[in-house]
Design an enzyme around this catalytic site. Sequence first.
Site, mmCIF file in Angstrom:
data_model
loop_
_atom_site.group_PDB
_atom_site.id
_atom_site.type_symbol
_atom_site.label_atom_id
_atom_site.label_comp_id
_atom_site.label_asym_id
_atom_site.label_seq_id
_atom_site.Cartn_x
_atom_site.Cartn_y
_atom_site.Cartn_z
ATOM 1 N N ASN A 178 1.408 3.476 1.862
ATOM 2 C CA ASN A 178 1.878 3.882 2.847
ATOM 3 C C ASN A 178 3.110 3.179 3.636
ATOM 4 O OD1 ASN A 178 0.477 1.909 4.002
ATOM 5 N ND2 ASN A 178 -0.627 3.200 5.632
ATOM 6 N N LYS A 179 3.145 2.005 3.019
ATOM 7 C CA LYS A 179 4.218 0.982 3.549
ATOM 8 C C LYS A 179 5.662 1.148 3.306
ATOM 9 C CE LYS A 179 0.950 -1.493 5.425
ATOM 10 N NZ LYS A 179 -0.024 -0.492 5.503
ATOM 11 N N ILE A 180 6.491 0.513 3.536
ATOM 12 C CA ILE A 180 8.179 0.673 3.438
ATOM 13 C C ILE A 180 8.472 0.689 2.116
ATOM 14 C CG2 ILE A 180 8.785 -1.675 4.153
ATOM 15 C CD1 ILE A 180 11.050 0.060 5.997
ATOM 16 N N ASN A 224 0.830 -1.289 0.135
ATOM 17 C CA ASN A 224 -0.042 0.036 -0.029
ATOM 18 C C ASN A 224 0.858 1.302 -0.085
ATOM 19 O OD1 ASN A 224 -2.158 1.735 0.394
ATOM 20 N ND2 ASN A 224 -3.122 0.843 2.135
#
Length: 382
Positions: free
Chosen positions: A191-193, A189
């Site tokens: 917002n992930k790393i 997604n």
Amino acid sequence: MVNKSRIYLSPPHMSGNEQKYINEAFETNWIAPLGPNVDAFEKELAEYVGSKGAAAVSSGTAAIHLALRLLDVKKGDRVFCSSLTFIASANPILYQEAEPVFIDSEPDTWNMSPLALERALEEAKCEGKLPKAVIVVNLYGQSAKMDEILAICNQYNVPVVEDAAESLGSTYKGKKSGTFGKFGIYSFNGNKIITTSGGGMLVSDDLEALQKARFLATQARDPAPHYQHSQIGYNYRMSNILAGIGRAQLEVLDERVKARRAIFDRYVQALGDIDGIHFMPELEGTMSNRWLTTLTIDQQKLDVTPMDIINALAEENIEARPVWKPLHLQPVFEGIKYYPHHENWSVSEELFENGICLPSGSNMTVEEQNRVIDVFLKAIQR
Ligand SMILES: Cc1ncc(COP(=O)(O)O)c(C=O)c1O
């Protein structure tokens, strides 16, 4: 609202190489939910985490759903799940019309409490209704106590699904997070790393199961020239374009982990000595990717609430968030069974009441981080 550039909690961070893979997809006309980037991304990610295989899908939620289908979770079955997590960890239980049971956190990792899990399994065994699966979440990059959890689950013969949506790149005793259960899942997604804008991965050492996952993720189409179906499937595969983004992102994953850990260290340097502030711990023998820097405050000592601090940051155009609201407190799960860490101690509720997630993007500059720290200090009157 002051006119300062916005600092996001965890924005996407492109490497520049993504375009190369996207262009390749365009040049070869692989604009489809299959193709060379998908195959390569699966192979490269499996190699990176050290699992035998991987199946690229449209989201982390889809990967959890497929894992539950592969474990034959059906209507009326039970599935245990960490309570302190995003609702996506548990939604697939409901998609299967199964019954969720929520397990509290323990204070060393903020993740699933082996004590609560053991009590829940013992009770379920007495009722003659053991769960079909246990979904263990690795929150904010920190791995759960996998040895203890796996030992308990093995004792009861219950498979583990490791929700490593937030912990890609982290390790537990030298092994990559997400590779401990029968199935592991990652999320890409925004917002992930690392991100593919939206996407997910299912990993396992069971290659046959992964093949079945790919089958279910493409509408469960039987091998026949006409369109034939003897099971219900989903449209869950990742597109070849997004897999191209994922390949370039995977190349820089270790750098991203380093950057997030450096951000965590700077926050600790600036705020760690203040009486009443506790950063999320890192369990000995584990390495967290520090996806989000999270901390709890002692509201009495500091004479503020987490929302006071979050609102002060918002005033300065800085995005911060409370810690996840435990699922057993969500209105949609009212009345669902919940096992606290100890009979009279609900760890996840305490973390929710006192926790804050600070901006942690790997592309955040030192100046931006200093802005966050300054506002934080002002909010607690230091
Ligand atoms: C713990 C956890 N599980 C599952 C998910 C679901 O992933 P996705 O958004 O890719 O469906 C997320 C994040 O979105 C998450 O943070």
